[in-house]
Scaffold this active site. Structure first.
Site, PDB file in Angstrom:
ATOM      1  CE1 TYR A 148      -2.479  -5.347  11.273  1.00  6.63           C
ATOM      2  CE2 TYR A 148      -4.646  -6.238  10.743  1.00  6.63           C
ATOM      3  CZ  TYR A 148      -3.619  -5.348  10.481  1.00  6.63           C
ATOM      4  OH  TYR A 148      -3.737  -4.447   9.449  1.00  6.63           O
ATOM      5  CB  SER A 152      -0.419  -6.538   8.223  1.00  7.11           C
ATOM      6  OG  SER A 152       0.299  -7.044   7.115  1.00  7.11           O
ATOM      7  CB  THR A 182       6.680  -7.245   4.479  1.00  6.83           C
ATOM      8  OG1 THR A 182       6.449  -5.927   4.977  1.00  6.83           O
ATOM      9  CG2 THR A 182       6.620  -8.231   5.633  1.00  6.83           C
ATOM     10  CG  PHE A 232     -13.594  -2.180   5.011  1.00  7.51           C
ATOM     11  CD1 PHE A 232     -14.572  -3.013   5.526  1.00  7.51           C
ATOM     12  CD2 PHE A 232     -13.396  -0.948   5.631  1.00  7.51           C
ATOM     13  CE1 PHE A 232     -15.339  -2.632   6.620  1.00  7.51           C
ATOM     14  CE2 PHE A 232     -14.156  -0.552   6.721  1.00  7.51           C
ATOM     15  CZ  PHE A 232     -15.133  -1.397   7.215  1.00  7.51           C
ATOM     16  CB  ILE A 276      -0.959  -0.022   1.204  1.00  2.00           C
ATOM     17  CG1 ILE A 276      -1.917  -1.212   1.092  1.00  2.00           C
ATOM     18  CG2 ILE A 276      -1.749   1.290   1.291  1.00  2.00           C
ATOM     19  CD1 ILE A 276      -2.739  -1.481   2.334  1.00  2.00           C
ATOM     20  CG  ASN A 287      11.979  -3.477   8.352  1.00  2.00           C
ATOM     21  OD1 ASN A 287      11.235  -3.763   7.418  1.00  2.00           O
ATOM     22  ND2 ASN A 287      11.716  -3.852   9.607  1.00  2.00           N
ATOM     23  CG  PHE A 320       1.729   3.201   4.602  1.00  2.00           C
ATOM     24  CD1 PHE A 320       0.402   3.007   4.252  1.00  2.00           C
ATOM     25  CD2 PHE A 320       2.341   4.387   4.224  1.00  2.00           C
ATOM     26  CE1 PHE A 320      -0.298   3.969   3.544  1.00  2.00           C
ATOM     27  CE2 PHE A 320       1.661   5.354   3.519  1.00  2.00           C
ATOM     28  CZ  PHE A 320       0.334   5.148   3.172  1.00  2.00           C
ATOM     29  CB  ALA A 321       6.515   0.779   8.849  1.00  2.00           C
TER      30      ALA A 321
END
Length: 347
Positions: A153, A89, A36, A182, A12, A33, A85-86
């Site tokens: 989470y 998830s 992911t 969503f 994202i 980092n 965002f980091a």
């Protein structure tokens, strides 16, 4: 402005960076980092920045848990806004390893907010999730629907929201927007040759649409439908699938909103991001079969704990408050862009 995007090499975050580079003159600094995220994604974004020839792009390989390095970055760079965002998830992983999620998500967000306050950064946009609602008591889900996460989470994100809101309540020059996503899917739609330049690239993959894509391309033997006895028209779960480009655009609207909040919304600056309607698991599978031309195996499985039958956003608040309008509300387009992105990974 100079904007810091944490997690900007991820799915994202990278789409938001792409839109910032293509549609604004802002300079963008990515902090990631690469746990992911992907260096290849950063290189693609650097290419997009050169082609757009508007704002500059810089990349720092850095972990938010390295507090000294983050503090040094905030001393050497002058940021006007932070888009955060980091995070970790994966729901199942959060259940198995909750401390990872509270440390990586909540603690690191708290430290990041602290750095922003110290540096006088007054614009903070937070990547949150519909997981904060748990199994919602009403559908469509409103921002004021009670929050009751059912996994670490979701709770780690809700606790981060609380940190942001409490900080803003006592720091008048610290403003925020929290966006609760969503089901985000799809890939870049703006490439001139029609092949997405960036997209969803997770390992392991847990989301339905990319798993169905992999099945359609023969990378998996089959796709499993978990439960066909829900109280829905075809018996399978219904979700609000949102194209990632529309989600990215919501962040640009949030940034504009914080820059010139002429009409502040009533209540906290929290907004659901979804289309306000959904598609069932079977509808997603059938749509993917149509766009891919592949007829793949679909297995039947038992219901999974914690899967509500229906999860759809009430998006009226983001449309009125941020003046956000969807452009890519099309399941076939979502599936097609996800399919073309996955194909490109084989090139």
């Amino acid at each position: 402005m100079q904007i810091l995007v944490t997690g900007g090499a991820g799915y994202i975050g990278s789409h938001v960076v792409k839109q910032l580079l293509e549609a604004t003159d802002h300079d963008v600094c990515i902090l990631d980092n690469l746990s992911t995220g992907h260096l290849e994604t950063v290189e693609t974004l650097e290419s997009i920045a050169r082609e757009a020839n508007r704002g500059a792009l810089r990349f720092y390989k850095m972990d938010l848990a390295d507090f000294k390095a983050v503090a040094k970055l905030f001393m050497t760079e002058r940021f006007d806004a932070v888009l955060h965002f980091a995070a970790s998830s994966l729901v199942a992983e959060s259940v198995a390893n909750p401390l990872k999620y509270y440390m990586n998500n909540t603690v690191n967000t708290t430290h990041l907010v602290s750095r922003c306050v110290e540096a006088g950064i007054g614009k903070f946009i937070f990547s949150s999730t519909a997981a904060v609602y748990g199994e919602p008591r009403e559908v469509p889900v409103k921002e004021m629907t009670p929050t009751d996460p059912i996994n670490p989470y979701g709770m780690s994100k809700l606790m981060s929201e609380r940190v942001i809101r409490d900080t803003s309540a006592v720091k008048e020059d610290f403003d925020y927007v929290i966006l609760r996503y969503f089901n985000v899917s799809g890939a870049d739609v703006t490439a001139s040759n029609g092949t997405p330049r960036i997209g969803e690239w997770h390992e392991p993959e847990t989301h339905l649409i990319p798993l169905v894509v992999k099945t359609a391309l023969g990378k998996r033997d089959s796709i499993t439908v978990y439960g066909e006895d829900y109280d829905t028209e075809d018996g399978t779960c219904i979700r609000d699938y949102l194209h990632v480009e529309d989600l990215a655009a919501a962040h640009l609207r949030a940034l504009e909103y914080l820059g010139a909040p002429v009409e502040q919304s009533d209540g906290p600056n929290i907004f659901n991001v979804g289309y306000g309607h959904g598609f069932s698991v079977k509808q997603v599978i059938e749509t993917m079969k149509q766009v891919s031309g592949a007829d793949f195996t679909v297995d039947k499985g038992q219901r999974r704990a914690g899967d509500p039958a229906l999860l759809i956003a009430d998006n009226s608040r983001i449309k009125s408050g941020l003046k956000w309008q969807a452009r890519y509300d099309d399941l076939a387009l979502i599936c097609q862009t996800a399919l073309e992105w996955e194909r490109s990974l084989n090139d």
